[in-house]
Design a protein around this motif. Structure first.
Motif, short mmCIF file in Angstrom:
data_model
loop_
_atom_site.label_atom_id
_atom_site.label_comp_id
_atom_site.label_asym_id
_atom_site.label_seq_id
_atom_site.Cartn_x
_atom_site.Cartn_y
_atom_site.Cartn_z
N ILE A 34 -65.73 44.54 57.33
CA ILE A 34 -65.06 45.27 56.25
C ILE A 34 -65.44 46.74 56.20
CG2 ILE A 34 -64.71 43.22 54.81
CD1 ILE A 34 -67.13 44.07 53.18
N THR A 35 -66.48 47.13 56.94
CA THR A 35 -66.88 48.53 56.95
C THR A 35 -66.12 49.35 57.98
OG1 THR A 35 -68.70 47.99 58.44
CG2 THR A 35 -69.19 48.04 56.08
N PRO A 154 -70.86 40.59 55.78
CA PRO A 154 -69.96 41.56 55.14
C PRO A 154 -70.51 42.14 53.84
CG PRO A 154 -68.74 39.67 55.92
CD PRO A 154 -70.18 39.32 56.09
N MET A 158 -71.82 46.18 53.15
CA MET A 158 -71.33 47.08 52.10
C MET A 158 -72.47 47.61 51.24
SD MET A 158 -68.12 47.75 52.24
CE MET A 158 -67.91 48.44 50.59
N SER A 226 -60.29 44.54 52.91
CA SER A 226 -61.07 45.55 52.18
C SER A 226 -60.15 46.56 51.51
CB SER A 226 -62.04 46.25 53.13
OG SER A 226 -61.36 46.88 54.19
N GLN A 230 -59.71 47.05 47.39
CA GLN A 230 -59.86 48.35 46.75
C GLN A 230 -58.64 48.66 45.89
OE1 GLN A 230 -60.63 51.13 49.93
NE2 GLN A 230 -62.82 50.68 49.98
N ASN A 236 -66.61 45.11 45.69
CA ASN A 236 -67.20 44.65 46.95
C ASN A 236 -66.36 43.54 47.54
OD1 ASN A 236 -68.76 43.83 49.12
ND2 ASN A 236 -70.67 43.75 47.97
N PRO A 237 -65.46 43.86 48.48
CA PRO A 237 -64.61 42.84 49.08
C PRO A 237 -65.39 41.83 49.91
CG PRO A 237 -64.36 44.92 50.23
CD PRO A 237 -65.17 45.21 49.01
N GLY A 238 -66.65 42.16 50.24
CA GLY A 238 -67.48 41.22 50.99
C GLY A 238 -67.67 39.90 50.30
#
Length: 382
Positions: A34-35, A154, A158, A226, A230, A236-238
């Motif tokens: 996700i980063t 993930p 983050m 991700s 947002q 935090n989509p993790g």
């Protein structure tokens, strides 16, 4: 022939080492899950370029997996695993030096090569080690290594990114990849090499096609979740991957064991239906509650489908063609992720998140219908 396949215990030394090496390999991989889309945006990439960069990783693995599978049979499992892990490690070390979309695209090709070699070899090792009458269970337990990594990687990435920067993130990811390589060094070879082996496994095509429909949707999730989170105000989509992974951990071993007892298709079909339902829920999600419900359903479905399809694949192929079969199967998995990233990325750009995830769910549902309607050789084996 395999040296360890007749052992009744799942937890031999080599099973544990291969699982631990796989866990750290996936942990390093999930540090970028996700980063990386955020990093691509930072260096000026568009949404379609994000899909291309994410997708080219799996496409490079797809292009080489049949050859990798053949070499796994010809040269042995361990040597291909070590080479793949080394290439993966070098790639992780180079991320901090990519400052443009073009350089990052080229690095993703190299990274995909290492990923394809390491994962194909590790999966074949486990297929060799697993007792035939506990094959589904073994695939489920082994798969938990990647699931635990997904539960941690993930969200942790983050947290690290918010506290530090991408340089630190990439360095830690490389350190984890190094640990994976060190864990793989003591693993024993499991077979006598076979100089004459096929490039593609025709026996693997049916389960591979089913896996393709599932991994297509996974591509849309790893590439764009991700950004979707947002947009919905989820910090935090993790956490999606944490819920997804924890669910997989709880389901996989039981699902594999159930497929050993009941039959493969009686586990695979409900799993595909659950995946389709999860994507519909995700397409309508406007807050954290539905977001996490989609993760739970996706984890249940994926946990049912993946180990059962892998066990079915191993059921159908001979020992000397096992590497080629795993190459075909994992190539289909990667091709689905790559196609999902690129094709569904274009759908996203023109039609939005809701249409993209709804379409993904329909694709998986179509695969389930094909399996239900199938008969003859493939159906009887399942």
């Amino acid at each position: 022939m395999q040296k360890t396949a007749k052992k009744e215990t799942l937890f031999s030394r080599d099973f544990i080492l291969t699982s631990l090496s796989t866990f750290t390999l996936f942990a390093s991989f999930y540090f970028l899950l996700i980063t990386l889309p955020i990093y691509i945006q930072k260096i000026g990439g568009t949404e379609s370029e994000i899909g291309l960069i994410i997708g080219v990783f799996t496409i490079s693995a797809v292009a080489l997996r049949p050859f990798i599978g053949q070499e796994v049979d010809r040269r042995g499992r361990k040597i291909i695993l070590i080479v793949g892990l080394l290439v993966f490690l070098i790639s992780m070390l180079l991320y901090d030096y990519t400052k443009s979309v073009t350089s990052l695209l080229l690095l993703r090709v190299l990274h995909g090569v290492g990923w394809g070699a390491a994962t194909t070899a590790a999966t074949t090792l486990i297929a060799d080690i697993a007792p035939p009458n506990r094959r589904g269970e073994a695939m489920g337990v082994f798969g938990m290594a990647s699931n635990v990594a997904m539960a941690i990687g993930p969200a942790l990435s983050m947290i690290l990114l918010q506290a530090y920067d991408f340089s630190i993130l990439f360095s830690i990811g490389a350190g984890i990849a190094l640990l994976s390589l060190l864990l793989a060094l003591p693993i024993s070879e499991t077979m006598v090499v076979h100089p004459e082996t096929p490039l593609f496994s025709t026996e693997a095509l049916f389960p591979s096609a089913l896996m393709f429909t599932v991994s297509l949707t996974y591509g849309s999730i790893v590439s764009f979740l991700s950004l979707f989170a947002q947009k919905q105000g989820i910090v935090n989509p993790g956490i999606f991957f944490t819920v997804f992974a924890v669910t997989l951990i709880l389901v996989r071993a039981l699902a594999g064991k159930l497929s050993d007892i009941k039959g493969r298709k009686y586990v695979i079909i409900p799993g595909m239906v659950l995946i389709s339902a999860s994507l519909w829920v995700l397409s309508t999600a406007s807050g954290l509650e539905k977001f996490l419900a989609a993760a739970l359903l996706y984890g249940l479905g994926f946990g049912l489908v993946h180990p059962s399809l892998m066990a079915y694949l191993v059921d159908t192929v001979s020992d000397k063609g096992r590497g080629a079969a795993m190459g075909t199967f994992t190539a289909a998995f990667d091709l689905g992720i790559g196609a999902g990233s690129i094709i569904l990325g274009l759908v996203l750009q023109y039609y939005g998140f809701r249409v993209m995830y709804t379409l993904g769910g329909l694709i998986v549902l179509t695969g389930a219908i094909v399996l239900i309607a199938s008969n003859g050789k493939a159906s009887r084996r399942m």
